[in-house]
Design a protein around this motif. Structure first.
Motif, PDB file in Angstrom:
ATOM      1  N   SER A 109       4.162  10.044  -0.505  1.00 15.56           N
ATOM      2  CA  SER A 109       4.338  10.087   0.947  1.00 15.56           C
ATOM      3  C   SER A 109       5.824  10.166   1.269  1.00 15.56           C
ATOM      4  CB  SER A 109       3.758   8.825   1.585  1.00 15.56           C
ATOM      5  OG  SER A 109       4.541   7.685   1.223  1.00 15.56           O
TER       6      SER A 109
ATOM      7  N   ASP B 222       0.108  14.187  -6.087  1.00 13.48           N
ATOM      8  CA  ASP B 222      -0.585  13.214  -5.241  1.00 13.48           C
ATOM      9  C   ASP B 222      -1.540  13.938  -4.307  1.00 13.48           C
ATOM     10  OD1 ASP B 222      -1.467  11.197  -3.626  1.00 13.48           O
ATOM     11  OD2 ASP B 222       0.510  10.347  -3.219  1.00 13.48           O
ATOM     12  N   PRO B 223      -2.842  13.975  -4.642  1.00 13.12           N
ATOM     13  CA  PRO B 223      -3.802  14.698  -3.799  1.00 13.12           C
ATOM     14  C   PRO B 223      -4.096  13.999  -2.483  1.00 13.12           C
ATOM     15  CG  PRO B 223      -4.945  13.544  -5.569  1.00 13.12           C
ATOM     16  CD  PRO B 223      -3.473  13.375  -5.840  1.00 13.12           C
ATOM     17  N   SER B 224      -3.631  12.744  -2.329  1.00  7.20           N
ATOM     18  CA  SER B 224      -3.917  11.997  -1.111  1.00  7.20           C
ATOM     19  C   SER B 224      -2.911  12.274   0.001  1.00  7.20           C
ATOM     20  CB  SER B 224      -3.932  10.491  -1.416  1.00  7.20           C
ATOM     21  OG  SER B 224      -2.631  10.003  -1.680  1.00  7.20           O
ATOM     22  N   VAL B 225      -1.850  13.033  -0.317  1.00  6.58           N
ATOM     23  CA  VAL B 225      -0.792  13.323   0.656  1.00  6.58           C
ATOM     24  C   VAL B 225      -0.673  14.846   0.815  1.00  6.58           C
ATOM     25  CG1 VAL B 225       1.688  13.138   1.126  1.00  6.58           C
ATOM     26  CG2 VAL B 225       0.470  11.224   0.053  1.00  6.58           C
TER      27      VAL B 225
ATOM     28  N   THR C  24       5.104  16.024   1.230  1.00  2.00           N
ATOM     29  CA  THR C  24       5.854  15.698   0.007  1.00  2.00           C
ATOM     30  C   THR C  24       7.075  16.587  -0.143  1.00  2.00           C
ATOM     31  OG1 THR C  24       3.911  14.863  -1.166  1.00  2.00           O
ATOM     32  CG2 THR C  24       5.727  15.708  -2.510  1.00  2.00           C
TER      33      THR C  24
ATOM     34  N   GLY D 287       2.909   6.736  -4.733  1.00  2.00           N
ATOM     35  CA  GLY D 287       2.502   8.041  -4.250  1.00  2.00           C
ATOM     36  C   GLY D 287       3.666   8.913  -3.821  1.00  2.00           C
TER      37      GLY D 287
ATOM     38  N   ARG E 222       0.822  -1.215   0.000  1.00  2.00           N
ATOM     39  CA  ARG E 222       0.000   0.000   0.000  1.00  2.00           C
ATOM     40  C   ARG E 222       0.851   1.258   0.000  1.00  2.00           C
ATOM     41  NH1 ARG E 222      -2.615  -3.552   3.392  1.00  2.00           N
ATOM     42  NH2 ARG E 222      -1.467  -2.762   5.197  1.00  2.00           N
ATOM     43  N   ASN E 223       2.078   1.177   0.486  1.00  2.00           N
ATOM     44  CA  ASN E 223       2.966   2.340   0.535  1.00  2.00           C
ATOM     45  C   ASN E 223       3.983   2.346  -0.605  1.00  2.00           C
ATOM     46  OD1 ASN E 223       2.167   3.856   2.966  1.00  2.00           O
ATOM     47  ND2 ASN E 223       2.654   1.946   4.028  1.00  2.00           N
TER      48      ASN E 223
END
Length: 338
Positions: A95, A124-127, A132, A93, A89-90
């Protein structure tokens, strides 16, 4: 070959760069790909662009082997982070975890202790952007990269990232957008914002995935072995260009190229390089002779009259909608290419 600064930074790059995303194609041997790198070096190209995702990390390894023995200080090596490089999962992106683990892997594969520009392959809009940029700052401050860049970020995203970079005392020097005489999406918003900030453009697909070489003919099947027939080469990205209206207009450029004493590929590349915001254009190749020929466009100067004729031919079919930058995310066709 000609050389110039990357944006307003002190880093000098070759006006034509070699990009090796094609190294991930299953039907191209390592020997051929290394020969393409050698041809690039012989043509005076010193700037090499890759990414951890290309060929599922194999492209970085191949580039490292191809450049082994070259004087590291005489090269500019660029790579990217964002895309999945594993099943976890990591493993994707922007992160902090993925960035710091990815730069370690990229340096190992490339066989170097630093890259010249480390690029965020997509936004990356999720972080949180602060996370970042802080991670990228640590990459720079630890000596693993000299500069940072982004790819296919919107004008607003670039402005926000640039402001944070300045606070963190690192240099965001480049953006890597798709750009060609057929794909003019960055012109309305991204390029003006970058010009204000001193961010240079490292453009990808300057030949529109080979469409602007003229090898695809209206009403005809794509040539065997071309990118349009190979799913590993971005055939899904090409689909939008393989329309008779587009291909017919590209054929109208051939007399203009002949009159200028250029191949159609050289004409198309010179068109891109004429934009003052473009620092370098990234070219891929499946054969060494393609690099040798196309690199000659670096010294070509197209006059205003010829530029107007090119625009008159391609203008009606060129894509200009700035909103298309937002479609260049990880689920859009061809996102792995740039």
């Amino acid at each position: 070959m000609e050389y110039g600064h990357l944006g307003h930074s002190g880093l000098i790059v070759s006006r034509v760069a070699f990009g090796n995303w094609l190294s991930g194609s299953s039907d191209r041997g390592e020997e051929t790909q290394i020969a393409c790198v050698r041809a690039a070096l012989d043509a005076g190209i010193t700037t090499f662009d890759t990414a951890d995702v290309y060929g599922d990390t194999r492209a970085e390894e191949l580039l490292g082997r191809a450049l082994r023995g070259e004087r590291r200080e005489g090269l500019e090596i660029l790579t990217k982070v964002f895309a999945p490089t594993g099943p976890g999962r990591n493993d994707l992106g922007l992160s902090r975890k993925h960035i710091l683990e990815s730069i370690t892997g990229s340096l190992r594969r490339l066989g170097t202790d630093h890259v010249d520009v480390y690029q965020a392959h997509r936004f990356d809009p999720s972080v949180p952007l602060e996370e970042t940029m802080e991670a990228l700052a640590d990459v720079v401050h630890s000596g693993k990269a000299h500069y940072i860049g982004v790819s296919e970020w919107t004008a607003d995203q670039i402005r926000r990232g640039h402001a944070l970079a300045r606070e963190l005392r690192i240099s965001l020097v480049s953006n890597q957008p798709q750009y060609s005489a057929l794909w003019r999406v960055p012109e309305a918003e991204v390029m003006p914002a970058c010009a204000e900030l001193g961010v240079g453009q490292i453009v990808w697909s300057p030949l529109a995935q080979g469409v602007l070489t003229g090898k695809y003919l209206p009403g005809r099947q794509a040539p065997a072995g071309s990118r349009a027939t190979d799913s590993n080469d971005g055939s899904e990205l090409l689909a939008g260009w393989l329309k008779d209206e587009v291909l017919g207009r590209v054929q109208e450029l051939k007399p203009l190229a002949a009159e200028a004493g250029l191949t159609l590929a050289q004409l198309s590349l010179a068109w891109v390089l004429r934009n003052p915001g473009v620092s370098t254009a990234v070219l891929g190749a499946s054969r060494p002779e393609q690099i040798t020929s196309n690199a000659e466009a670096a010294g070509v100067r197209l006059d205003d009259d010829l530029m107007a004729k090119i625009d008159a031919v391609l203008g009606p079919v060129a894509e200009r909608d700035p909103g298309r930058t937002r479609e260049s995310g990880p689920t859009s066709p061809g996102w792995r290419l740039g």
